[in-house]
Write a protein that holds these residues in place. Structure first.
Motif, PDB file in Angstrom:
ATOM      1  N   ILE A   1      -4.146   5.870 -17.080  1.00 59.96           N
ATOM      2  CA  ILE A   1      -3.089   4.028 -17.289  1.00 59.96           C
ATOM      3  C   ILE A   1      -1.418   5.024 -17.994  1.00 59.96           C
ATOM      4  O   ILE A   1      -1.615   5.210 -18.953  1.00 59.96           O
ATOM      5  CB  ILE A   1      -3.289   3.432 -17.351  1.00 59.96           C
ATOM      6  CG1 ILE A   1      -5.106   2.924 -17.218  1.00 59.96           C
ATOM      7  CG2 ILE A   1      -2.414   2.464 -17.711  1.00 59.96           C
ATOM      8  CD1 ILE A   1      -5.292   1.624 -17.369  1.00 59.96           C
ATOM      9  N   SER A   2      -0.303   5.380 -17.233  1.00 61.63           N
ATOM     10  CA  SER A   2       0.793   5.254 -17.680  1.00 61.63           C
ATOM     11  C   SER A   2       1.334   4.215 -18.369  1.00 61.63           C
ATOM     12  O   SER A   2       1.073   3.014 -17.733  1.00 61.63           O
ATOM     13  CB  SER A   2       1.722   5.815 -16.426  1.00 61.63           C
ATOM     14  OG  SER A   2       2.181   4.550 -15.787  1.00 61.63           O
ATOM     15  N   MET A   3       1.907   4.312 -19.399  1.00 63.42           N
ATOM     16  CA  MET A   3       2.909   3.379 -20.109  1.00 63.42           C
ATOM     17  C   MET A   3       3.698   3.224 -20.846  1.00 63.42           C
ATOM     18  O   MET A   3       4.413   4.111 -21.050  1.00 63.42           O
ATOM     19  CB  MET A   3       1.784   2.987 -21.878  1.00 63.42           C
ATOM     20  CG  MET A   3       2.621   1.566 -22.493  1.00 63.42           C
ATOM     21  SD  MET A   3       1.720   1.482 -24.055  1.00 63.42           S
ATOM     22  CE  MET A   3       2.235   0.205 -24.826  1.00 63.42           C
ATOM     23  N   LEU A   4       5.459   2.850 -19.675  1.00 66.70           N
ATOM     24  CA  LEU A   4       6.648   2.578 -19.964  1.00 66.70           C
ATOM     25  C   LEU A   4       6.958   2.572 -20.298  1.00 66.70           C
ATOM     26  O   LEU A   4       7.083  -0.123 -20.182  1.00 66.70           O
ATOM     27  CB  LEU A   4       6.712   3.227 -19.101  1.00 66.70           C
ATOM     28  CG  LEU A   4       6.432   4.373 -17.920  1.00 66.70           C
ATOM     29  CD1 LEU A   4       6.515   4.092 -16.296  1.00 66.70           C
ATOM     30  CD2 LEU A   4       6.355   5.902 -18.181  1.00 66.70           C
TER      31      LEU A   4
ATOM     32  N   PHE B   1       3.291  -1.001 -16.825  1.00 61.96           N
ATOM     33  CA  PHE B   1       2.055  -0.050 -16.923  1.00 61.96           C
ATOM     34  C   PHE B   1       1.865   0.501 -15.287  1.00 61.96           C
ATOM     35  O   PHE B   1       1.387  -0.119 -14.701  1.00 61.96           O
ATOM     36  CB  PHE B   1       0.346  -0.580 -17.213  1.00 61.96           C
ATOM     37  CG  PHE B   1       0.630  -1.563 -18.357  1.00 61.96           C
ATOM     38  CD1 PHE B   1      -0.073  -0.917 -19.829  1.00 61.96           C
ATOM     39  CD2 PHE B   1       0.995  -2.728 -18.430  1.00 61.96           C
ATOM     40  CE1 PHE B   1       0.339  -1.347 -20.982  1.00 61.96           C
ATOM     41  CE2 PHE B   1       0.846  -3.404 -19.989  1.00 61.96           C
ATOM     42  CZ  PHE B   1       1.262  -2.892 -20.792  1.00 61.96           C
ATOM     43  N   GLY B   2       0.985   1.784 -15.209  1.00 62.90           N
ATOM     44  CA  GLY B   2       0.861   2.542 -14.272  1.00 62.90           C
ATOM     45  C   GLY B   2      -0.483   3.233 -13.549  1.00 62.90           C
ATOM     46  O   GLY B   2      -0.374   3.924 -14.662  1.00 62.90           O
ATOM     47  N   LYS B   3      -1.173   3.060 -12.416  1.00 67.99           N
ATOM     48  CA  LYS B   3      -1.900   3.536 -12.439  1.00 67.99           C
ATOM     49  C   LYS B   3      -1.586   4.299 -10.894  1.00 67.99           C
ATOM     50  O   LYS B   3      -1.818   3.019 -10.448  1.00 67.99           O
ATOM     51  CB  LYS B   3      -3.465   3.196 -12.748  1.00 67.99           C
ATOM     52  CG  LYS B   3      -4.478   3.863 -12.685  1.00 67.99           C
ATOM     53  CD  LYS B   3      -5.523   3.317 -13.193  1.00 67.99           C
ATOM     54  CE  LYS B   3      -6.776   3.998 -13.068  1.00 67.99           C
ATOM     55  NZ  LYS B   3      -8.691   3.058 -12.589  1.00 67.99           N
ATOM     56  N   GLY B   4      -2.161   5.118 -10.499  1.00 69.94           N
ATOM     57  CA  GLY B   4      -1.824   6.248  -8.927  1.00 69.94           C
ATOM     58  C   GLY B   4      -0.650   5.621  -8.572  1.00 69.94           C
ATOM     59  O   GLY B   4       1.125   5.844  -9.045  1.00 69.94           O
ATOM     60  N   GLU B   5      -0.131   4.499  -7.681  1.00 71.28           N
ATOM     61  CA  GLU B   5       1.094   4.267  -6.720  1.00 71.28           C
ATOM     62  C   GLU B   5       1.056   3.584  -7.325  1.00 71.28           C
ATOM     63  O   GLU B   5       2.483   3.187  -6.416  1.00 71.28           O
ATOM     64  CB  GLU B   5       0.337   4.443  -5.463  1.00 71.28           C
ATOM     65  CG  GLU B   5      -1.041   3.953  -4.779  1.00 71.28           C
ATOM     66  CD  GLU B   5      -0.208   3.479  -3.659  1.00 71.28           C
ATOM     67  OE1 GLU B   5       0.539   3.825  -2.236  1.00 71.28           O
ATOM     68  OE2 GLU B   5      -1.499   4.003  -2.530  1.00 71.28           O
ATOM     69  N   TYR B   6       0.571   2.915  -7.942  1.00 72.13           N
ATOM     70  CA  TYR B   6       1.091   1.108  -8.298  1.00 72.13           C
ATOM     71  C   TYR B   6       1.482   1.269  -9.712  1.00 72.13           C
ATOM     72  O   TYR B   6       1.214   1.981 -10.469  1.00 72.13           O
ATOM     73  CB  TYR B   6       0.179   0.538  -8.135  1.00 72.13           C
ATOM     74  CG  TYR B   6      -0.766   0.545  -6.843  1.00 72.13           C
ATOM     75  CD1 TYR B   6      -0.517  -0.363  -6.076  1.00 72.13           C
ATOM     76  CD2 TYR B   6      -2.075   1.168  -6.750  1.00 72.13           C
ATOM     77  CE1 TYR B   6      -0.770  -0.054  -4.691  1.00 72.13           C
ATOM     78  CE2 TYR B   6      -3.008   0.777  -5.348  1.00 72.13           C
ATOM     79  CZ  TYR B   6      -1.879   0.663  -4.108  1.00 72.13           C
ATOM     80  OH  TYR B   6      -2.532  -0.140  -2.889  1.00 72.13           O
ATOM     81  N   GLN B   7       2.131   0.097  -9.935  1.00 72.54           N
ATOM     82  CA  GLN B   7       2.707  -0.346 -11.604  1.00 72.54           C
ATOM     83  C   GLN B   7       3.088  -1.580 -11.625  1.00 72.54           C
ATOM     84  O   GLN B   7       3.920  -1.647 -10.624  1.00 72.54           O
ATOM     85  CB  GLN B   7       4.358   1.170 -11.518  1.00 72.54           C
ATOM     86  CG  GLN B   7       5.043   0.679 -12.881  1.00 72.54           C
ATOM     87  CD  GLN B   7       5.863   1.870 -12.834  1.00 72.54           C
ATOM     88  OE1 GLN B   7       5.842   2.848 -12.830  1.00 72.54           O
ATOM     89  NE2 GLN B   7       7.571   1.631 -14.111  1.00 72.54           N
TER      90      GLN B   7
END
Length: 331
Positions: A196-199, A214-220
């Motif tokens: 899980i990305s956190m921008l 927050f992003g995961k895969g193609e979703y943000q």
């Protein structure tokens, strides 16, 4: 009531066939569309999208879901009326709309298919749509006194798909990790291990953080889209409060540990004193006085049978004779 918004699609054919050809599906309303044949409905959607050929994702799709508790009062007319009010609040108007009710689950739900190319050839924006969906759904739920679900814990994760499924995965991971971290940076690292990305969103021209996504895969998703408690400000406050609470608990834990240690030492000392007292005692020899015991046999006294034919004189004479002999012998 809650709206479920999949990612905007490219094919009206696939979306319309799914909605209209589902077993038990009922078309409740249509605006600017022919509904006699599924092929005609698809053709009408595609005809209008040609006004904006550069818009790839022209298919708008929203599913309105109600709780099973609301089923008794949800007539088809009421569902259509609420759906139109929902679309107006979502700023989806002046375009083709198809409303189809499905009966394949235990909760009432209505599928809305609309053309993101409106009747004048303009594009209907889908930015901030998920956040607006939450606000509008809650407002209508309160207005019509529909059942209000108690938090995300009651949501059936197994039935979620697409963006909603990913959003709840992100929510669950953040809620699990948040109590264990001491800073936002540590949270970012822990989430990274879970994919899980956190921008951060910064204030223009500064390093001041204004928001988080927050992003995961193609979703943000924006933090507030995942949950209202996951905005950057609320996450920071939660972490700060957790750290302070742990710091308050540390002295109490240390006191409890020291108290436990003192109790253990006291027990050891008491045990040692008891053993020392026992070893310092003089040994006591117990003497058992064994008195010789003479065993007497209880022999019953013989009974003298005195009968009439016994001569008393003979008996007494013998006794006198024995006594006389005893005196002679002693001389």
């Amino acid at each position: 009531m809650m709206g479920k918004i999949p990612k905007s699609g490219k094919s009206f054919k696939g979306c319309v066939e799914y909605c209209m050809l589902k077993e038990g599906a009922v078309v409740l309303d249509a605006d600017g569309l022919r509904i006699g044949e599924v092929a005609h409905t698809i053709a009408d959607f595609n005809m209008q999208r040609k006004m904006r050929p550069g818009l790839g994702q022209a298919v708008g799709h929203i599913a309105l879901n109600w709780s099973p508790e609301d089923a008794p009062k949800l007539t088809n007319d009421l569902m259509v009326s609420i759906a139109k009010e929902y679309l107006k609040k979502m700023k989806i108007s002046g375009t083709q709309v198809l409303m189809v009710r499905h009966h394949d689950t235990n909760h009432p739900h209505l599928h809305l298919v609309y053309n993101r190319v409106d009747n004048e050839g303009k594009t209907i924006s889908d930015s901030s749509q998920r956040w607006n969906n939450v606000k509008v759904s809650k407002a209508l739920t309160l207005k019509y006194s529909f059942h209000m679900a108690k938090g995300k814990d009651r949501v059936n994760r197994q039935r979620l798909k697409g963006a909603d499924k990913v959003k709840y995965q992100i929510y669950d991971q953040i809620k699990a990790i948040l109590p264990t971290v001491k800073s936002v940076d540590e949270l970012q690292k822990q989430l990274g291990k879970q994919g899980i990305s956190m921008l951060y969103k910064y204030k223009s021209g500064t390093v001041e953080v204004q928001g988080v996504s927050f992003g995961k895969g193609e979703y943000q998703f924006k933090g507030s889209e995942v949950d209202r408690s996951l905005s950057y400000g609320k996450i920071s406050k939660t972490i700060t409060d957790n750290v302070r609470e742990k710091q308050k608990q540390q002295p109490k834990e240390r006191i409890a540990q020291l108290k436990s240690l003192v109790d253990q030492l006291r027990e050891v000392i008491q045990q040692s004193e008891h053993e020392t007292h026992y070893l310092n005692q003089e040994p006591q020899t117990q003497y058992l006085q064994h008195e010789p015991q003479t065993k007497y046999l209880d022999t019953p006294n013989p009974k003298i049978d005195i009968s009439d034919d016994v001569d008393d004189e003979a008996i007494y004479g013998r006794n006198r004779q024995r006594k006389g002999q005893a005196r002679t012998n002693t001389r």
